[in-house]
Design a protein around this motif. Sequence first.
Motif, PDB file in Angstrom:
ATOM      1  N   UNK A  45       0.834  -1.203   0.000  1.00 15.54           N
ATOM      2  CA  UNK A  45       0.000   0.000   0.000  1.00 15.54           C
ATOM      3  C   UNK A  45       0.866   1.249   0.000  1.00 15.54           C
ATOM      4  N   UNK A  46       0.427   2.233  -0.762  1.00 14.01           N
ATOM      5  CA  UNK A  46       1.015   3.577  -0.746  1.00 14.01           C
ATOM      6  C   UNK A  46       0.017   4.477  -0.036  1.00 14.01           C
TER       7      UNK A  46
ATOM      8  N   UNK B   3       2.604  -5.423  -5.715  1.00 14.72           N
ATOM      9  CA  UNK B   3       1.423  -4.837  -6.340  1.00 14.72           C
ATOM     10  C   UNK B   3       0.835  -3.851  -5.344  1.00 14.72           C
ATOM     11  N   UNK B   4       0.913  -2.569  -5.692  1.00 20.74           N
ATOM     12  CA  UNK B   4       0.630  -1.514  -4.728  1.00 20.74           C
ATOM     13  C   UNK B   4      -0.729  -0.876  -4.957  1.00 20.74           C
ATOM     14  N   UNK B   5      -1.479  -0.736  -3.884  1.00 21.86           N
ATOM     15  CA  UNK B   5      -2.747  -0.005  -3.900  1.00 21.86           C
ATOM     16  C   UNK B   5      -2.538   1.343  -3.230  1.00 21.86           C
ATOM     17  N   UNK B   6      -3.023   2.405  -3.854  1.00 19.12           N
ATOM     18  CA  UNK B   6      -2.964   3.717  -3.219  1.00 19.12           C
ATOM     19  C   UNK B   6      -4.099   3.854  -2.215  1.00 19.12           C
TER      20      UNK B   6
ATOM     21  N   UNK C 119       0.568  12.730  -1.792  1.00 19.49           N
ATOM     22  CA  UNK C 119       1.025  11.399  -2.210  1.00 19.49           C
ATOM     23  C   UNK C 119       0.319  10.917  -3.472  1.00 19.49           C
ATOM     24  N   UNK C 120      -0.683  11.642  -3.936  1.00 17.41           N
ATOM     25  CA  UNK C 120      -1.488  11.159  -5.053  1.00 17.41           C
ATOM     26  C   UNK C 120      -0.725  11.117  -6.367  1.00 17.41           C
ATOM     27  N   UNK C 121       0.265  11.974  -6.533  1.00 13.70           N
ATOM     28  CA  UNK C 121       0.975  12.049  -7.808  1.00 13.70           C
ATOM     29  C   UNK C 121       2.158  11.083  -7.906  1.00 13.70           C
ATOM     30  N   UNK C 122       2.349  10.225  -6.912  1.00 13.13           N
ATOM     31  CA  UNK C 122       3.340   9.165  -7.039  1.00 13.13           C
ATOM     32  C   UNK C 122       2.884   8.174  -8.105  1.00 13.13           C
ATOM     33  N   UNK C 123       3.840   7.622  -8.841  1.00  8.17           N
ATOM     34  CA  UNK C 123       3.565   6.565  -9.808  1.00  8.17           C
ATOM     35  C   UNK C 123       3.762   5.230  -9.099  1.00  8.17           C
ATOM     36  N   UNK C 124       2.668   4.613  -8.681  1.00 14.60           N
ATOM     37  CA  UNK C 124       2.784   3.378  -7.909  1.00 14.60           C
ATOM     38  C   UNK C 124       3.319   2.226  -8.750  1.00 14.60           C
ATOM     39  N   UNK C 125       3.234   2.320 -10.082  1.00  9.92           N
ATOM     40  CA  UNK C 125       3.797   1.254 -10.915  1.00  9.92           C
ATOM     41  C   UNK C 125       5.313   1.234 -10.801  1.00  9.92           C
ATOM     42  N   UNK C 126       5.923   2.379 -10.514  1.00 10.61           N
ATOM     43  CA  UNK C 126       7.375   2.403 -10.297  1.00 10.61           C
ATOM     44  C   UNK C 126       7.731   1.583  -9.059  1.00 10.61           C
TER      45      UNK C 126
END
Length: 361
Positions: free
Chosen positions: A71-72, A93-96, A78-85
């Motif tokens: 989880x992010x 596998x990251x969930x915001x 924090x919304x503009x982070x690219x969780x795929x990175x």
Amino acid sequence: MKRKLCEKDKRKALKRLLAAVAAEFALAAFLVWFFDPFYQYHMPFFGMETVLNDRDNQMPGTVRNFSYDSALVGSSVAENFDSSWLDGKYGCTTLKIIRASGSVADLLYYLEQAQERQELKYVFWTLDITAVASPLEVSLNRDTAPWYLHTETVLDDLPYVYNKEILLEKIPSMLAYAHEGINTGGQAYNWARGKVFSAAQAMRAYDRSGIVLEGEPEEVDFTGSLDVIHGNVELLTDQVTAHPDTVYRFLVPPLSMMWWDCAYVNGQLEERFYILNQAVSALLPFENVEVYYFQNEDWIVCNLDNYMDMVHYAPEINQYMLERMGAGENRVTEENWEDTLEELRRLAERISREEIFRYYQ
């Protein structure tokens, strides 16, 4: 005879009308269930893109129904982070998990639901200083959020299933965003599109030129807030203690020099130093915790072209933080934290005596 036929025709017409109405209701319910823009029931079908652009309405369903192992966590910064990175770097596998103004209690409300489903591999937490001074109670309630989104039963879902806005606005918008690739993949909830990041834009949030100080501002007495601060710190330490197999990576983001100068002129600098020190000092001793610190990056903080207001920075700064964390840079430890905090004190003093006046004559 004719009268009897007429009545029979009326009954047939009424039955046809009722059947048509029932069919329309069934079709509406099916469309909402199938496309499910708030993901109340399932992930997208048949390889359709996941579109995450409505954090408050989509958060409960994604936590409950999506597949993820990390989880992010954070507020709007924090919304503009690219969780795929993160997924590529750490093999996860990251969930915001995002909440506006992101108090510790509100973020834990969602995070603990995620942890009830499975033990998470990683939690990437953007730790706002203000969050540690936020109320200890979860702010979600029936007056500020559609409560049916937060329950697992379908018995209270009628406002969602039969909703003109869902059918005529949310579903078409979701399909359009999916086609254009907006708020898809690692860009969930990214709000930067169309925003302006510049000194001129950022300075609209703070009029330092209108502030005239006579001597040093008197520091505000914040002893009345100590119970809340310590309570939030305890919430954080309880969380990492309860999940020793989860690796927590906390990121302290770079808030602009306007935010720090505003604290100075309002006599709140010591309070903010205290909040930051309490949180970081409490987290550092844990073996499953890493803390990455970006507030002392003066090339970011003192350049207002990086911001759109006092706290919200451009996506390039988000990416910089991820890459530095991935390389093991900007990490603070028990050994260097005291020096890091002292460096912040010097930076805050330089901001209010020199740096801020490059923009406010």
